[in-house]
Each structure stands twice: as C-alpha cells, then as structure tokens.
Design an enzyme around this catalytic site. Structure first.
Site, PDB file in Angstrom:
ATOM      1  N   HIS A 110      -5.299 -18.851   6.871  1.00 53.66           N
ATOM      2  CA  HIS A 110      -6.239 -19.760   6.725  1.00 53.66           C
ATOM      3  C   HIS A 110      -7.646 -19.081   7.553  1.00 53.66           C
ATOM      4  CE1 HIS A 110      -9.035 -23.101   5.615  1.00 53.66           C
ATOM      5  NE2 HIS A 110      -8.808 -22.686   4.202  1.00 53.66           N
ATOM      6  N   CYS A 111      -7.413 -19.039   8.631  1.00 48.05           N
ATOM      7  CA  CYS A 111      -8.859 -18.423   9.717  1.00 48.05           C
ATOM      8  C   CYS A 111      -8.934 -17.549   9.679  1.00 48.05           C
ATOM      9  CB  CYS A 111      -7.747 -19.049  11.453  1.00 48.05           C
ATOM     10  SG  CYS A 111      -7.001 -20.420  11.501  1.00 48.05           S
TER      11      CYS A 111
END
Length: 346
Positions: A337-338
């Site tokens: 996600h990052c």
C-alpha cells in the site's frame, strides 16, 4: 476560494474502479542498503504483475538507465509490457502512496482533479525530498488535470476512506508538530473536509513499532467496505505492539458513522515480528492494496499469513485475495500500500 468539496469533488474508496495504479520504481539504496535493493526487486516485479492483471501500471522511473533495466526485466516475470506505462520522472524514493498524486472525482461532471499536498519525507526525516514533492504537479500536467495546492503537509498513507464521507486517520501522525505545527486538530479536519471532500474524521491514536511515518493508519486500520474496517491486533501481551493496537481497537469499537451506525470492526492479526539485521520492521497485513483484479496482501513467511488471508477473503467477496511475499520489501519500512497510489475512474 472554491474548495474541491464545494465543487463536488471527493476522494473515493480504494475499491472504486481504477484507471491505473501509480508506482515509483525503487532506486534509493539508502532505503534498501547494500544488496537489499536488488534482493527486493523480484518481489516488486511480482507486485507489478499482480496489479497489471486488471489495470494499467503507471511507473515513475528515475532515469533512462533504470527504464532500460525495467524493460529488460518485465518479460522474465511474464509481465505484459502493454500494461506498463513508463514515465521518466526523477524521484527521491519509492513511496508513491505518500508523494504521489491524490486523485479526486466528480461523478456529476465526470471530471477529475489532483490535490497537490506538500510532502516533507515524514517530518523532514529523509532529505532531500524535493523531487518527490514535485511529482503530483508533473502527473497532473501529464494527465491534463487541474491541480489544487492546499499548502500543508499530508501523506496518502495517513488517511483511509470509506467512500461515503468518512476518513480515518491517526493523531500521532497528523497532529505531529513535524508536519503542520501551525494547525490544530480542528483546522486539520477542515482541510480533510475541504480538499478530500469528506464529512467526518475519525481518529485513532498511534501506529506500530518500526513505522518511521509516526503512525500511518494504513498499517493499522483499513476500510473493506463503507461500514467495516479491519483492525490490526496483537494478541501477545508482551509484544511492543500490544498496547497501542488494543488502544486503537477500543477506540474503533466506540465509533459511529455518519448514518449513526456503529463501525463494524474485524480483527486482523499481526504477523510474527519481522526482524531483519536486528531491526524490527513494520510488517502488517493491513498494508494491502485493493486493485481492479484482486486484493494484494503482503505476507511474511509466518504461520499467521494464512489466517490473515482467510479473514480478508471472507470480507472481499467481489475479487480474489492474493498473498505476495514482502519479506525483502518490508526492510524499506513499508509494503504494497505504501508503494502505490490508485487513479480512480469517474
């Protein structure tokens, strides 16, 4: 000045259909020291492949040399080159969730725009960050979209949306004086309303061990539908994450949504501590990415991998949940996600 919200724009939930997902190809060996950068590339290419099964991957690439390397590697992983759109955009690091563009949509006018939040590498921790900070306006120009600049620091990993007017965030990050020391909680909430097009802000307190972002919510609490979140929990009372995650869990259980409904909270276990070279990384199953074709979940070669995948599979009925090994990626102190930022369709 007209705000995005006053013009009918808002940031949609991650499960809203995507035009593409944006990535910034890793090249900074300060984030993955020594041989760790090359070692994580196979996991990163597997991530690219999984996204490309259902949408375009727009890849910010630092220079032509790196572009040549990528084009040479794609066939080795069975990645369809026509699904990959490479742009030469100099960057400082790989964390596109935080330095990439925040795309807003207006369903009535069928238009989109970009919010160009300020970026200071999580409170000035990792200079330089000027190239990363300049990226949203470059992408806005590339897409031919208007960009609005609020003038404050905001990272995509610090906010989580249900698509129905609610944003979740953490006090440890958004109220940290290393971001916007001139703003209080009410003023920051107003920015979230005005520039993300939201109606309600819900706050948890802190983040997990090893997270150098001061507690990004995408490691701890994620919406899986408009009224349900998964909350990372640690069951070992001797673990350093136990108290903070239990504290967040109790707060979540008390929360109500705009419609008055109690927030539905599903517990998502933490993996066993992911320790590399005596450093505890911020391994978490909550750092998954929802794409058009699947939900891509980081796994860590431990017994709770299957438990987490089963829980998430039970919640996402409309697309498969797939686990990808992230044990080399997580050394950089972030995961799938990052590394990504979705571009929604309108």
């Amino acid at each position: 000045m007209l705000t995005p919200k006053s013009q009918g724009y808002f940031f949609p939930a991650e499960w809203h259909p995507h035009v593409a997902t944006w990535l910034t190809f890793p090249h900074n060996d300060h984030s993955w020291q020594g041989d760790k950068l090359a070692k994580m590339y196979p996991q990163y290419f597997n991530f690219i492949k999984a996204i490309s099964q259902g949408e375009k991957v727009c890849l910010n690439v630092n220079d032509v040399k790196l572009q040549s390397f990528i084009l040479n590697e794609l066939p080795k992983y069975g990645i369809d080159e026509t699904k990959i759109e490479i742009l030469i955009n100099p960057t400082n690091d790989a964390w596109c969730r935080d330095h990439g563009p925040a795309f807003l949509i207006n369903p009535e006018t069928k238009q989109r725009m970009i919010v160009n939040w300020g970026y200071n590498a999580w409170g000035g921790k990792y200079p330089p960050f000027d190239d990363d900070n300049n990226l949203p306006t470059k992408i806005a120009a590339y897409r031919g979209l208007n960009a609005v600049t609020p003038g404050i620091i905001m990272e995509g990993g610090s906010v989580e949306f249900n698509g129905a007017g609610t944003v979740l965030t953490s006090r440890s990050c958004l109220l940290n004086p290393n971001r916007n020391p001139h703003l209080n909680q009410a003023q920051i909430e107003q920015y979230l309303y005005d520039y993300y097009g939201q109606e309600q802000v819900l706050w948890v307190n802190d983040g997990i061990v090893g997270d150098d972002t001061d507690g990004h919510v995408d490691d701890t609490v994620r919406f899986v539908n408009a009224d349900t979140v998964v909350a990372a929990v640690e069951y070992d009372k001797n673990d350093d994450n136990y108290e903070v995650l239990n504290d967040n869990l109790q707060l979540l259980k008390q929360m109500r949504l705009l419609n008055g409904k109690q927030l539905n909270v599903v517990e998502l276990p933490m993996p066993s501590a992911v320790v590399i070279d005596e450093f505890r990384t911020p391994g978490s199953y909550a750092n998954f990415l929802i794409t058009n074709a699947s939900v891509i979940v980081p796994t860590y070669q431990c017994k709770s991998d299957d438990i987490a995948l089963d829980i998430l599979s039970g919640l996402f009925k409309d697309r498969p949940v797939i686990g990808l090994d992230a044990t080399d990626i997580i050394w950089g102190q972030g995961s799938f996600h990052c590394l990504s930022q979705q571009e929604p369709a309108v």
